[in-house]
Design a protein around this motif. Sequence first.
Motif: not given
Lengths: 164, 419
Positions: A46, A48, A60-63
């Motif tokens: 997810v 940014v 990122n928000y999630a990696y």
Amino acid sequence: MDMMTPVKDTALLDAMAFVWLEADRLDQREFDDWLGMWSADAKYIVPVEPGVTDFEAHLNYAYDDAVMRAKRVERMMGGDSVSASPLARTVRALSRFRLLSDDGVTIELRCMQTLTEYRRERMKSHVADVEFTLVREGAGLKIARKVVRLINADHTLSGISYIL
Amino acid sequence: MKDLDTPFAALVQDDKALTTLYTDPGLFEAEMDKIFTKTWVWVAHESEIATPGSYKRARVGLEPVIVTRDRKKNIHVLLNRCRHRAATVCEVSKGKTNSFVCPYHGWAYGLDGSLRGVPYEESYAGKLERGKLGLKALRTETYNGLVFATFNDEIEPLEDFLAGAKKWIDLFMKQGAGYPVKANGEHKFSFPGNWKIQLENTTDAYHFPLVHKPFLKLTDVETEEQFDIMNKGGWVEDLGNGHSVMIMMPELVDLEENLDAPIPDKFADLAQALRDEGHEEQQVRRIIRAVGGSGFNVNLFPNLGCSAAFFRVLQPVSVTETEVRHIALAMDGGPEIANRERLRIHEFFQGPMGFGSPDDAEVWDRVQQGAQGGKELWLLLNRSTETEEPTAEGTVKGDVSSEIGMRAAYRQWKKLMEA
Ligand code: FES
Ligand SMILES: [Fe+2]
């Protein structure tokens, strides 16, 4: 269906059915099955910043690799996280599918996702473009990469203690 | 501004404060006026506007500003408000430009805010005093890469304001491992609560073992041990002027010390990769020691935290709404593999999808909800009042879970509100 139809022509439908199954598993909280839908070195991302493609070099928000995905599930189910107890209820819809490429092994699929979250008497929604890279493994498909590009990713978000 | 029902002295006492501090809209308005327009407010890190022509938007209190770097490399903080009839002249969060052109009637301003162009100027018959109609400029000063601005021309120089915090800012910047520290992306998230709830949290170790239990469970054993902060001999120190520092990991106060300590297992691969890239052993150790950030949080009143490995920026939106930014940091020109490791560490805890921040946001939200009740009840800020001790530097400190940092912030709050 015509038995002579080449594999490629069913690719869009196969891919759609597969990512709908993924979506349903997330909303129904079938997380073990969900974890099994990924290829070994797959990433759930997810980002940014809009337009970024070198995710590893950016925030990122999630990696998430496989280990991080399992941890994310553990956090949701563990009962220790105050923001994930209770877990938000989610309902997501995927549409506007487009097959970007298919080389016989790897399928690139893009679609839109609108997700509604309900938790502690509040409704919120998260809208995103989702880019899937799917690989044919054995008889079925696996996710090799899923990139969720929230339309407001570079603005202020509230806590998201679940999987987009 | 409405008259406040309760005088400030009754709202905030030495070791407690009234619940209405979080809920009174009149108080919020007063804070914007008496605190945010009167004191030094952090607006940027120099690396965010590194080259001539670069700019970023920010706010000082609720007022929109643009931070710019002009052709001579000077930094300006300008009110983002056209001098004709008030439109914002910049709606892009960051970028590069030669000028800011107002979209309404086309007045154009230079990077230093000076008015450069006025379409159809003849209607003013030569009487328009262009020299007096530049974008309003704020007083701007920097310390060790941190850019602050203020509307208050009377205020003390920035360095005097930072006072006891300077030493800690300098220590914090050592996480560049010899390279300049650079902003490297940010997470922005909001929570439905008052800004002071977040301000308090930056020196609140007390919540860590409970709220961050999921983080502690999911991280590696070395990090879990490192974050056993209630039992590591840490402390919280009142640095004056509302600033404070919470030392969570005393062994990570000075990142240039103890370079001979064993390299943690979690960084063994990174250390080897750095050696393979040709870095000397000493530099490898320096980078490894710095890569996880400093072992303390500096809380600068009112809006910046130099928090372990990132900047925490507070943006009040309304009495019940606050935006928080967590700006990731990198070694500018340093090894890419180490900077990527920093990004992954940041993502693990911070941001709306991290394994830490959403739990923080949730409890702050709960504070705001709870504060709707019991307006006559006190917020207790008295942890460690009985056990505080003076430091060699003339400051006062309490144990790691002390609320001395909050008491320091509220003392400054009261001083500014009463001024
Ligand atoms: S308001 Fe800016 S030019 Fe008129
Ligand atoms: Fe926290």
